[in-house]
Design an enzyme around this catalytic site. Sequence first.
Site, mmCIF file in Angstrom:
data_model
loop_
_atom_site.group_PDB
_atom_site.id
_atom_site.type_symbol
_atom_site.label_atom_id
_atom_site.label_comp_id
_atom_site.label_asym_id
_atom_site.label_seq_id
_atom_site.Cartn_x
_atom_site.Cartn_y
_atom_site.Cartn_z
ATOM 1 N N SER A 104 0.918 -1.187 -0.034
ATOM 2 C CA SER A 104 -0.214 0.050 -0.033
ATOM 3 C C SER A 104 0.693 1.261 -0.016
ATOM 4 O O SER A 104 0.205 2.264 -0.202
ATOM 5 C CB SER A 104 -0.869 0.024 1.127
ATOM 6 O OG SER A 104 -0.149 0.284 2.506
ATOM 7 N N LYS A 174 1.193 4.869 6.888
ATOM 8 C CA LYS A 174 0.719 5.598 5.910
ATOM 9 C C LYS A 174 1.595 6.888 5.725
ATOM 10 O O LYS A 174 2.079 7.503 6.498
ATOM 11 C CB LYS A 174 -0.557 5.940 5.855
ATOM 12 C CG LYS A 174 -1.645 4.802 6.071
ATOM 13 C CD LYS A 174 -1.615 3.661 4.767
ATOM 14 C CE LYS A 174 -2.553 2.719 5.243
ATOM 15 N NZ LYS A 174 -2.737 1.802 3.989
#
Length: 289
Positions: A104, A174
């Site tokens: 991701s 993230k």
Amino acid sequence: MGDVAVGARSGHDGEEHRGRPAESAVPAADSAVTSGSDSGAAEDDRVTGEHTTADDQGPGGTTRAPKKPRSFWKELPILIGIALVLALLIKTFLVQAFSIPSDSMQNTLQQGDRVLVDKLTPWFGSEPERGEVVVFHDPGNWLRGEPTPDPNALQTFLSWIGLMPSVEEKDLIKRVIGVGGDTVECKGTGPLKVNGKALNEPYVFPGNTPCSNDDQGGQFKVKVPQGYIWVMGDHRQNSRDSRYNQGEKYHGMVPVKEVVGRAIVKAWPIDRWGTLPVPDTFDQNGLNP
């Protein structure tokens, strides 16, 4: 799709002293003080009848045996204990290693990368800033359905003291897009906007669009509350980030208190070593609300 920052700690081993400064040689005169022919000392001996001996002699003039150095094997457990304590302190307060198990954050981070996370500056009140890559605890069921690691006892112990990446299965990694007070929005395929300013995002995975054209969360406009951050993965079409968790406890936001720290270095594999700087697009004028 969610990425668990697993593994270690990221942490470093403590080391013992690498060397000691050489001690000055003791002048020969110092050891000869008690054996000189000082007339006052000799007179005292005759008057009191006390028996004197040199520092390196026992009673009766016998030479004392030199003190034996402590055995290496006796010192080894002490050295290991000190090293473990130092490693635990470093992992707890300074730096921890984490492993990247998903795609991701491609291409910024690849599966199998190890990153080092700065845990020191948050102790001094530092908060996440736009553009930083951060590790944070799952703020509310983001990892639902994701497989969890099953480390053995040795891996768990080494992770706990910081000698291996953390095995904590509830951490994610993230990029921070918005901080408290920001308005973050994305329509169509992009661009992504913060406070009305379009971001140029060269870190987005090749072939991806800044926004996902779907009704699951890929189209959005949100206001980030104070004390929270809005995060997104660099692999936009393969990241279960703030966009796709707006139905959870914090509506896709991550509380600042759940942030472990900023990922500052890709430490492993060695051919991918490098820092993780804030992209220039987050420095543009007018970005602050």
